[in-house]
Design a protein around this motif. Sequence first.
Motif, PDB file in Angstrom:
ATOM      1  N   GLY A  81       0.794  -1.164   0.224  1.00 16.95           N
ATOM      2  CA  GLY A  81       0.112   0.038  -0.190  1.00 16.95           C
ATOM      3  C   GLY A  81       0.863   1.095  -0.004  1.00 16.95           C
ATOM      4  N   TRP A  82       2.023   1.146   0.578  1.00 14.82           N
ATOM      5  CA  TRP A  82       2.948   2.125   0.591  1.00 14.82           C
ATOM      6  C   TRP A  82       3.379   2.550  -0.847  1.00 14.82           C
ATOM      7  CZ3 TRP A  82       5.439   4.902   4.630  1.00 14.82           C
ATOM      8  CH2 TRP A  82       6.573   5.723   4.333  1.00 14.82           C
ATOM      9  N   TYR A  83       3.596   1.566  -1.519  1.00 12.53           N
ATOM     10  CA  TYR A  83       4.113   1.852  -3.014  1.00 12.53           C
ATOM     11  C   TYR A  83       3.066   2.354  -3.969  1.00 12.53           C
ATOM     12  CZ  TYR A  83       8.558  -0.393  -1.611  1.00 12.53           C
ATOM     13  OH  TYR A  83       9.724  -0.794  -0.748  1.00 12.53           O
ATOM     14  N   ARG A  84       1.857   1.697  -3.627  1.00 11.80           N
ATOM     15  CA  ARG A  84       0.699   2.078  -4.449  1.00 11.80           C
ATOM     16  C   ARG A  84       0.160   3.431  -4.299  1.00 11.80           C
ATOM     17  NH1 ARG A  84      -1.436  -3.680  -3.051  1.00 11.80           N
ATOM     18  NH2 ARG A  84      -2.028  -2.664  -1.363  1.00 11.80           N
ATOM     19  N   THR A  85       0.286   3.967  -2.810  1.00 11.59           N
ATOM     20  CA  THR A  85      -0.099   5.404  -2.745  1.00 11.59           C
ATOM     21  C   THR A  85       0.931   6.353  -3.424  1.00 11.59           C
ATOM     22  OG1 THR A  85      -0.847   4.694  -0.470  1.00 11.59           O
ATOM     23  CG2 THR A  85      -0.214   6.950  -0.718  1.00 11.59           C
ATOM     24  N   ALA A  86       2.167   5.839  -3.360  1.00 10.25           N
ATOM     25  CA  ALA A  86       3.193   6.741  -4.163  1.00 10.25           C
ATOM     26  C   ALA A  86       2.943   6.992  -5.631  1.00 10.25           C
ATOM     27  CB  ALA A  86       4.703   6.202  -3.994  1.00 10.25           C
ATOM     28  N   ALA A  87       2.373   5.667  -6.172  1.00 11.71           N
ATOM     29  CA  ALA A  87       2.041   5.901  -7.730  1.00 11.71           C
ATOM     30  C   ALA A  87       0.678   6.705  -7.941  1.00 11.71           C
ATOM     31  CB  ALA A  87       1.844   4.178  -8.091  1.00 11.71           C
ATOM     32  N   THR A  88      -0.242   6.289  -6.792  1.00 14.75           N
ATOM     33  CA  THR A  88      -1.229   7.263  -7.104  1.00 14.75           C
ATOM     34  C   THR A  88      -1.299   8.556  -6.746  1.00 14.75           C
ATOM     35  OG1 THR A  88      -2.540   5.218  -6.012  1.00 14.75           O
ATOM     36  CG2 THR A  88      -3.654   7.326  -6.209  1.00 14.75           C
ATOM     37  N   ALA A  89      -0.202   9.037  -6.099  1.00 12.28           N
ATOM     38  CA  ALA A  89       0.073  10.136  -5.932  1.00 12.28           C
ATOM     39  C   ALA A  89       0.723  11.024  -7.160  1.00 12.28           C
ATOM     40  CB  ALA A  89       1.008  10.616  -4.929  1.00 12.28           C
ATOM     41  N   ASP A  90       1.369  10.239  -7.924  1.00  7.10           N
ATOM     42  CA  ASP A  90       2.131  10.731  -9.033  1.00  7.10           C
ATOM     43  C   ASP A  90       0.989  10.844 -10.279  1.00  7.10           C
ATOM     44  OD1 ASP A  90       4.560  10.933  -8.064  1.00  7.10           O
ATOM     45  OD2 ASP A  90       5.068   8.878  -8.816  1.00  7.10           O
TER      46      ASP A  90
END
Length: 405
Positions: free
Chosen positions: A92-101
């Motif tokens: 979820g940490w990595y998914r959030t970073a991708a969603t933010a981009d």
Amino acid sequence: MTRRVLTPRNRGFLFLDSHPAGCRQLVTDMWQACPAPTDAPADGAGPVALVIGSSAGYGLAATLAGLKRAGIRGIAVSFEKAPTERRTATAGWYRTAATADLARAAGRDVVFLNGDAFSDLMKDQVADLLKERFGGRLDYLIYSVAAPRRTDPDTGTTYASVLKPIGRANRTKTLLFDDAGAPEVREVETGPAEGDDVEQTVAVMGGADWERWIDHLAGRGLLADGFTTAALSYIGSPLTEAIYRQGTIGVAKAHLEATARTLDERLGTTVGGRAVTSVNGAAVTQSSTAIPGIALYTGLLRGALGEGVVPPVHQLAALWDQLTGAAPLALDEEGRIRLDTWELTEDVQAAVAERWEAASTDTIAELADLDWFRAEVQRLYGFAVPGIDYAEPVSTDVPWPGHAA
């Protein structure tokens, strides 16, 4: 910067590491799969939304569909772990970073917060941001929280949720994979709820925290006229109802739905708004794989329907359409939005029930789409994602998205 070659290491359906590049590609794939609106709001002009539980499962789908389909801006809350020397960050940490981009590239101002959504500290932080950054008015709140425990901010009591039947033990088929990846259909027995198991589960997974969020934000004067909130829920098949809808978690879901009716009446009076629950269809999620029988059911459902299984991001695009008025609001007799009708038709359930009855270790490969199911489980952690070279080292030190104004 830590660069490593990551391979899937798991204990059952739980994986020890997550793959940053795979998680990013998965989010990109969901974004591309989400249908685009006919008239998206201009940059910075979309409604202000708060998504609680935004990094996984249907909460992630709600965030991505809200960004692309409804043009939302606002705040997304989740609870994830950062990378360490020994472990990657949570998926979820990595998914959030991708969603933010993706949000930034789409011109949507979204702040991503990491912390305990059950705490009043997080509620205060969200309220302050809404006032300072988003004009002091919230249009939508999506509540999608699945957690093992919750601490009541008033009493300090920590409650723990359990997945148990009520009244008597439940024996059901379930799907497992051995260390070599070979499937096994096994019968498992789950003992009945005891003591205060039901009350504890309701305290975690019912509507208490959802209502507390509404009370907190209303108390700060942050609910816009017409404010709408939806809590994401699940009913499921008769094949799994003993452990799910008629079990401890089912009582919690019933409490969530009762809370929706209470909030709907209150919001209609105070701000001309409304509250609903949205009942979603089956999907492979980190939460669902922990429930006995659900893995087998989902694999058989895919075996019966194939591409007819509706992905979460498509379901949540339909939810946003109804919430924003782009499509008529369609409620059942209990006041719930139903996004699971494709799954629960008589024909589909009869086909799955026939497969369930015939399912054994010897027959499961013919009845369920095991390749799809295994890949879906791995994709939860960023593995088995098409287009990723897993032999290449990847940086695991991905920062949490900043939120400078």
